[in-house]
Design an enzyme around this catalytic site. Structure first.
Site, PDB file in Angstrom:
ATOM      1  N   CYS A 146       4.109   8.287   2.589  1.00 18.09           N
ATOM      2  CA  CYS A 146       3.952   9.626   2.024  1.00 18.09           C
ATOM      3  C   CYS A 146       4.090  10.689   3.108  1.00 18.09           C
ATOM      4  CB  CYS A 146       2.595   9.722   1.345  1.00 18.09           C
ATOM      5  SG  CYS A 146       1.232   9.577   2.494  1.00 18.09           S
ATOM      6  N   CYS A 162       0.820  -1.216   0.000  1.00 17.22           N
ATOM      7  CA  CYS A 162       0.000   0.000   0.000  1.00 17.22           C
ATOM      8  C   CYS A 162       0.850   1.260   0.000  1.00 17.22           C
ATOM      9  CB  CYS A 162      -0.906   0.040   1.216  1.00 17.22           C
ATOM     10  SG  CYS A 162      -2.012  -1.341   1.289  1.00 17.22           S
ATOM     11  N   ASP A 196       2.668   2.315   2.719  1.00 15.06           N
ATOM     12  CA  ASP A 196       2.823   2.897   4.054  1.00 15.06           C
ATOM     13  C   ASP A 196       3.163   1.817   5.070  1.00 15.06           C
ATOM     14  OD1 ASP A 196       2.045   5.729   3.818  1.00 15.06           O
ATOM     15  OD2 ASP A 196       0.115   4.910   3.181  1.00 15.06           O
ATOM     16  N   CYS A 255      -5.756   5.946   3.985  1.00 17.83           N
ATOM     17  CA  CYS A 255      -4.577   5.149   3.663  1.00 17.83           C
ATOM     18  C   CYS A 255      -3.377   5.475   4.537  1.00 17.83           C
ATOM     19  CB  CYS A 255      -4.231   5.278   2.180  1.00 17.83           C
ATOM     20  SG  CYS A 255      -3.809   6.926   1.650  1.00 17.83           S
TER      21      CYS A 255
END
Lengths: 124, 401
Positions: A58, A33, A35, A102
């Protein structure tokens, strides 16, 4: 797209690193994903004396990790368990809607680390 | 702080001469090209000249150029226009897994309309295999659409070979050449291209204007109805300033093409070599040599793309990434995944696309700043340990080193 507070925590993240022989370690997310957050706790007398994190992700993932360490340092475990992902996002002045799901997992990593500590303690 | 623009695949600055000319066609020469009076006639003449410049840039005839609102519309007209006009011949279309969404989503729409689409895979360098093209053709195939150069990793496709196959089999061949037109030499006649999409803002023209080249004789069905402009393929009063701007940009691109390619590819080679020398644990994405002159694309392991872009932006450098955060979905770029990259490696991709205005000093600056950023992000990453990586990626198609 990010608030000033997010950018501050992203550019100058607090408590980056690892704790050797940590009381508890929690990890959430996965590389698929994009992360992964890992939180290390040093707990003494039910108080979080020290906390460090390492995060792959991110801007929001790094900022929330940094913020959760700041929020939790010096708190007792019951207080720490009260901290939600939502509260971390609010402390940062909000996150873009797309990031709420997310990348807003830092509190989950914290809770995992506390659980790990509890399990170890009970195991003793 | 000095700002450095390394995102020319996204868009480019309008050339000053282009902008100046466009202004003239908004203020003084504002006539409708369909009008019979002098105001209309002077604009009609200029629109025709612009059409000629666009045709010259790709080796086409002026009457084979249809102005559109941009690359997306040209792709839509090419695909739907050929599909609906040739339905009686067949319902099969061949494209690739790495096309731009203007192609992929149009193909998905056509599937709902009863067409059958083959999405060709690509090799690890993002190149389509000729034998796959050949094998995909059936007696129902009416169109092959393969991009000229990929927008993310810059890989050039075997266009000439595909053009030959298409010609031999009597199948229309379309190429989305948005990334290549104006930055790479193209001759549609030599390459046997039947339809080609181009976009103005990728080569110092304005946004909101593009063109579809359709070889004379290609059967196309219009996707909108109106007043008959663009020979009814794309009716609607012409975007005159856009058309004039596109024409000027095409004229300049043709004049300067060789010089531009030499300048940009020298910078690209320096940047690629510098990154490879200074930063460990990286993967070059795209073909090592068959790539666009300005495209540099690397994956930096253990690092996530958005964090990388934000850090570069803080240092004044504008680039892009194929990470999920920047692709606007939960998955990283479909192009990188189609090349066989794992999600994690795709998340760590960085695209630098160079343009004619970039300088060697800017490359040097990037080569100073980038290694520091990568090192800092890696020091924060829980993945900076190869055993964790392997554990997290029990993926069968991991790339080879």
């Amino acid at each position: 797209m990010y608030t000033e507070k997010v950018m501050d925590h992203f550019t100058n993240p607090r408590n980056v690193g690892e704790i050797k022989e940590a009381s508890g370690v929690g990890e959430v997310g996965n590389a698929k994903c994009g992360d992964i957050m890992r939180i290390y706790l040093q707990v003494e007398d039910n108080i979080i004396k020290d906390v460090k994190f390492k995060t792959f992700g991110c801007g929001a993932a790094i900022a929330t990790s940094s913020m959760v360490t700041e929020l939790v340092k010096g708190k007792n475990l019951e207080e720490a368990l009260q901290i939600s992902n939502q509260a971390v996002a609010e402390a940062l002045g909000g996150l873009p809607p797309a990031k709420m799901h997310c990348s807003n997992l830092a509190a989950d990593a914290l809770h995992e680390a506390i659980k790990d500590y509890m399990n170890k303690k009970e195991g003793k | 702080m000095k700002r450095i623009y390394f995102d020319h695949s996204a868009t480019t600055a309008v050339d000053a001469d282009v902008a100046k000319l466009m202004l003239e066609y908004m203020t003084e020469k504002f006539g409708n090209p369909s009008s019979i009076h002098s105001f209309g006639r002077e604009v009609r003449k200029a629109v025709d000249e612009a059409r000629g410049h666009v045709a010259d840039l790709i080796g086409a005839n002026a009457n084979e150029i249809f102005f559109t609102s941009g690359g997306t519309e040209a792709d839509n007209i090419a695909l739907k226009g050929v599909a609906f006009a040739n339905r009686k011949k067949g319902n099969h279309i061949i494209t690739t897994a790495i096309e731009h969404h203007a192609i992929l989503h149009t193909c998905e729409y056509l599937e709902k309309q009863g067409f059958s689409i083959t999405y060709l895979p690509v090799d690890e360098n993002a190149r389509v295999r000729i034998e796959d093209v050949r094998n995909a053709i059936t007696d129902k195939t009416i169109l092959i659409s393969v991009m000229f150069a990929n927008n993310e990793v810059g890989t050039l496709q075997p266009i000439k070979e595909i053009g030959e196959i298409a010609k031999e089999k009597g199948i229309y061949f379309h190429t989305d050449a948005v990334q290549a037109v104006g930055s790479y030499p193209i001759n549609v006649k030599e390459l046997n291209i039947d339809l080609l999409t181009l976009s103005g803002h990728k080569f110092h023209g304005p946004k909101g204007i593009g063109a579809l080249y359709a070889r004379r004789g290609v059967r196309l069905e219009a996707q909108q109805q109106g007043g008959g402009q663009e020979r009814s393929i794309r009716p609607g009063t012409e975007n005159v300033p856009g058309i004039i701007g596109l024409g000027k940009a095409a004229e300049i691109a043709k004049r300067d093409l060789e010089k531009k390619i030499a300048h940009i590819s020298a910078l690209r080679d320096k940047l690629m070599a510098g990154i490879q020398a200074k930063i460990p644990d990286i993967k070059l994405n795209g073909h090592p040599t068959l790539r666009m002159p300005g495209n540099v694309n690397f994956s930096f392991r253990f690092v996530e793309g958005e964090s990388l872009l934000l850090n570069l932006d803080l240092k004044g450098i504008a680039a892009s990434s194929g990470s999920a955060c920047t692709s606007g979905s939960l998955d990283p770029s479909h192009v990188l995944l189609a090349m066989g990259l794992t999600h994690e490696v795709a998340h760590g991709s960085l695209r630098i696309s160079l343009g004619r205005g970039n300088t060697e000093e800017e490359i040097d600056y990037c080569l100073t700043v980038l290694p520091e950023i990568i090192e800092r992000l890696r020091s924060m990453s829980p993945l900076s340990n190869s055993s964790t990586m392997a554990e997290n990626n029990p993926c069968s198609h991991c790339h080879k080193h």
